[in-house]
Design an enzyme around this catalytic site. Structure first.
Site, short mmCIF file in Angstrom:
data_model
loop_
_atom_site.label_atom_id
_atom_site.label_comp_id
_atom_site.label_asym_id
_atom_site.label_seq_id
_atom_site.Cartn_x
_atom_site.Cartn_y
_atom_site.Cartn_z
N ASN A 239 0.11 2.00 -0.16
CA ASN A 239 0.43 2.41 -1.52
C ASN A 239 -0.79 3.11 -2.12
O ASN A 239 -1.83 2.49 -2.30
CB ASN A 239 0.80 1.16 -2.35
CG ASN A 239 1.19 1.50 -3.78
OD1 ASN A 239 1.08 2.64 -4.22
ND2 ASN A 239 1.66 0.50 -4.52
N HIS B 15 8.54 6.51 -4.89
CA HIS B 15 7.18 5.97 -4.87
C HIS B 15 7.01 5.08 -3.64
O HIS B 15 7.96 4.43 -3.19
CB HIS B 15 6.93 5.17 -6.15
CG HIS B 15 5.63 4.41 -6.10
ND1 HIS B 15 4.44 5.02 -5.80
CD2 HIS B 15 5.36 3.09 -6.24
CE1 HIS B 15 3.48 4.10 -5.78
NE2 HIS B 15 4.01 2.93 -6.05
N CYS C 183 1.51 3.51 -10.82
CA CYS C 183 2.36 4.14 -9.80
C CYS C 183 3.31 5.18 -10.39
O CYS C 183 3.88 5.99 -9.65
CB CYS C 183 3.15 3.09 -9.05
SG CYS C 183 2.09 1.97 -8.14
N1 ACO Z 1 -0.37 -11.93 4.89
C1 ACO Z 1 0.21 -13.07 5.23
N2 ACO Z 1 0.86 -13.85 4.34
C2 ACO Z 1 0.91 -13.41 3.08
C3 ACO Z 1 0.31 -12.22 2.66
C4 ACO Z 1 -0.35 -11.46 3.63
N3 ACO Z 1 -0.96 -10.29 3.35
N4 ACO Z 1 0.54 -12.06 1.34
C5 ACO Z 1 1.25 -13.13 0.93
N5 ACO Z 1 1.47 -13.95 1.98
C6 ACO Z 1 2.18 -15.22 2.00
C7 ACO Z 1 2.27 -15.84 0.65
O1 ACO Z 1 1.09 -16.57 0.35
C8 ACO Z 1 3.47 -16.75 0.83
O2 ACO Z 1 3.04 -17.91 1.50
P1 ACO Z 1 3.66 -19.35 1.11
O3 ACO Z 1 5.14 -19.20 1.37
O4 ACO Z 1 2.96 -20.28 2.04
O5 ACO Z 1 3.34 -19.53 -0.34
C9 ACO Z 1 4.35 -15.97 1.79
O6 ACO Z 1 3.51 -15.00 2.40
C10 ACO Z 1 5.50 -15.25 1.12
O7 ACO Z 1 5.00 -14.57 0.01
P2 ACO Z 1 5.93 -13.76 -0.94
O8 ACO Z 1 5.15 -13.34 -2.13
O9 ACO Z 1 7.18 -14.54 -1.13
O10 ACO Z 1 6.29 -12.50 -0.03
P3 ACO Z 1 7.19 -11.29 -0.40
O11 ACO Z 1 8.25 -11.15 0.63
O12 ACO Z 1 7.61 -11.29 -1.84
O13 ACO Z 1 6.21 -10.07 -0.18
C11 ACO Z 1 4.89 -8.48 -1.39
C12 ACO Z 1 5.03 -9.93 -0.96
C13 ACO Z 1 4.78 -7.62 -0.15
C14 ACO Z 1 3.62 -8.35 -2.19
C15 ACO Z 1 6.12 -8.07 -2.21
O14 ACO Z 1 6.38 -9.01 -3.20
C16 ACO Z 1 5.99 -6.72 -2.86
O15 ACO Z 1 5.86 -5.70 -2.20
N6 ACO Z 1 6.08 -6.67 -4.19
C17 ACO Z 1 6.03 -5.40 -4.91
C18 ACO Z 1 4.71 -4.71 -4.84
C19 ACO Z 1 4.81 -3.46 -5.68
O16 ACO Z 1 5.83 -2.81 -5.70
N7 ACO Z 1 3.82 -3.14 -6.43
C20 ACO Z 1 4.08 -2.09 -7.41
C21 ACO Z 1 3.35 -0.97 -7.32
S1 ACO Z 1 1.69 -1.23 -7.48
C22 ACO Z 1 1.23 -0.54 -8.95
O17 ACO Z 1 1.96 -0.10 -9.78
C23 ACO Z 1 -0.19 -0.59 -9.16
#
Ligand code: ACO
Length: 358
Positions: free
Chosen positions: A315, A285, A136
């Site tokens: 993304n 980003h 990214c």
């Molecule tokens: N749909 C429904 N539920 C989901 C999904 C989905 N797509 N994905 C995860 N969940 C569930 C999880 O399993 C979890 O369930 P549980 O509580 O029963 O275990 C619940 O939702 C909460 O999950 P969290 O991981 O706590 O959710 P969070 O609020 O942290 O959001 C997310 C997850 C969106 C992935 C977030 O952490 C995020 O955006 N992180 C950063 C991503 C990023 O910036 N990537 C960097 C760039 S990519 C690169 O460089 C290649």
């Protein structure tokens, strides 16, 4: 005597372009897709439009046609042609290509040489081609290289491209839902060249990058592991290599992204002596709208100066910065010469900020 001859070169963005595939995949549809992007009657992934919108801001993303006709270098070519047209230069004038991607056409050679061929500028005397693997952060890593190549007098027309074909390497099941819903396919490009002015508030004003390898495995896609024999291992249960899908420690990535983008944005303003009154746009980003909202909050950035596009494209990793700029230019918001502060964060961990006129 021109600035080029006097040795007081500065670089500027001469042209901007982007490309997104036609197929729109909504949050509602994505739950029903299989790995060939075919829609089924019943859900394949336990996810909902509400969850995706609330946690990420994403409403839809674009996918290439599911006929195996498109490569990352095709997307790069279509964005590059638009950037070259915008710069008023032909592909034959490009004397260096820097391409950033985490979804290369094949493992090696890098994708920039495929782009060179697709642009019809390969062959004897072909320009040098670099691949940047900073995920990214790739676009700003590439922009810093281009800026220094031009200011050093090495090259005069550097094609800087971020291109991603994510949709073929995602896990279309509940197991992979945390990552799968985030990504889309797209490419964005700029042409960087010398400018006659030595005004420090023109062209590319500032670039600063960083990395912290201790976060490397918090967001990764192995595909292969060179210590294994053979280097691709099959998972009997899945029937596919167990290393073929991205793995992410989402919360850790989220927190580090907010911190690094906030700090690098503040550092950019301090180093250039600019305030938000001087700046036209903040272009972060596009990984998660909540990350960007937190950066804007902690950085006390005027919300009306913030450009996002994640709602429409998801993304698109190395493509997000030129894609977001080009999207808002087409909407009539961004104008040629506007002053942009951009900050990025990605796998590695890697990050960076840049200040430039578009
Ligand atoms: N749909 C429904 N539920 C989901 C999904 C989905 N797509 N994905 C995860 N969940 C569930 C999880 O399993 C979890 O369930 P549980 O509580 O029963 O275990 C619940 O939702 C909460 O999950 P969290 O991981 O706590 O959710 P969070 O609020 O942290 O959001 C997310 C997850 C969106 C992935 C977030 O952490 C995020 O955006 N992180 C950063 C991503 C990023 O910036 N990537 C960097 C760039 S990519 C690169 O460089 C290649």
């Amino acid at each position: 005597m021109s600035a080029y001859d006097r040795g007081v070169l500065r670089s500027k963005i001469l042209g901007l372009g982007s490309y997104v595939p036609e197929r729109v995949v909504t949050n509602e549809e994505i739950a029903y897709l299989d790995e060939r992007h075919v829609r089924h009657e019943t859900k394949r992934t336990e996810t909902t439009d509400e969850w995706i919108r609330a946690r990420t801001g994403i409403e839809q993303r674009r996918y290439v046609p599911n006929d195996e006709s498109t490569t990352c270098s095709d997307l790069a070519k279509w964005a590059s042609e638009r950037a070259l047209a915008d710069a008023g230069c032909s592909a034959s004038e490009v004397d260096c290509i820097i391409l950033a991607t985490l979804s290369p056409d094949i493992h090696f050679p890098g994708t920039a040489v495929f782009l060179q061929s697709r642009l019809g500028i390969d062959g004897e005397g072909g320009c040098p081609c670099f691949d940047i693997r900073q995920q990214c952060s790739g676009f700003l890593y590439a922009l810093q290289m281009a800026d220094n190549f031009v200011r050093g007098g090495q090259y005069k027309r550097v094609l800087v491209v971020g291109s991603e074909l994510h949709s073929h390497s995602l896990d279309y099941s509940t197991r992979g839902r945390d990552v799968m819903v985030l990504f889309g396919d797209a490419a964005g490009a700029v042409v960087v060249g010398p400018t006659e002015t030595d005004d420090p508030r023109e062209g590319i004003l500032y670039t600063k990058l960083g990395a912290d390898g201790s976060g490397a495995m918090d967001l990764h896609l192995k595909v292969f592991d060179s210590k294994k024999m053979p280097h691709i291992q099959y998972n009997e249960k899945w029937g596919v290599p167990e290393t073929m899908y991205p793995q992410m420690n989402g919360k850790k990535v989220f927190l580090n992204a907010v911190r690094a983008m906030n700090l690098s944005t503040r550092a950019a303003l301090e180093a250039t002596g600019l305030t938000w009154n001087d700046v036209d746009w903040f272009v972060p980003h596009q990984a998660n709208l909540r990350i960007n909202e937190a950066v804007v909050h902690y950085g006390e950035i005027p919300p009306e100066k913030v450009l996002n596009s994640i709602q429409l494209y998801g993304n698109t990793t190395a493509a997000t910065i030129p894609l977001t700029l080009d999207h808002h230019r087409k909407e009539g918001r961004v104008k040629k010469g506007d002053l942009v502060v951009s900050s990025v964060f990605g796998a590695g961990f890697t990050w960076g900020a840049a200040v430039f006129r578009v």
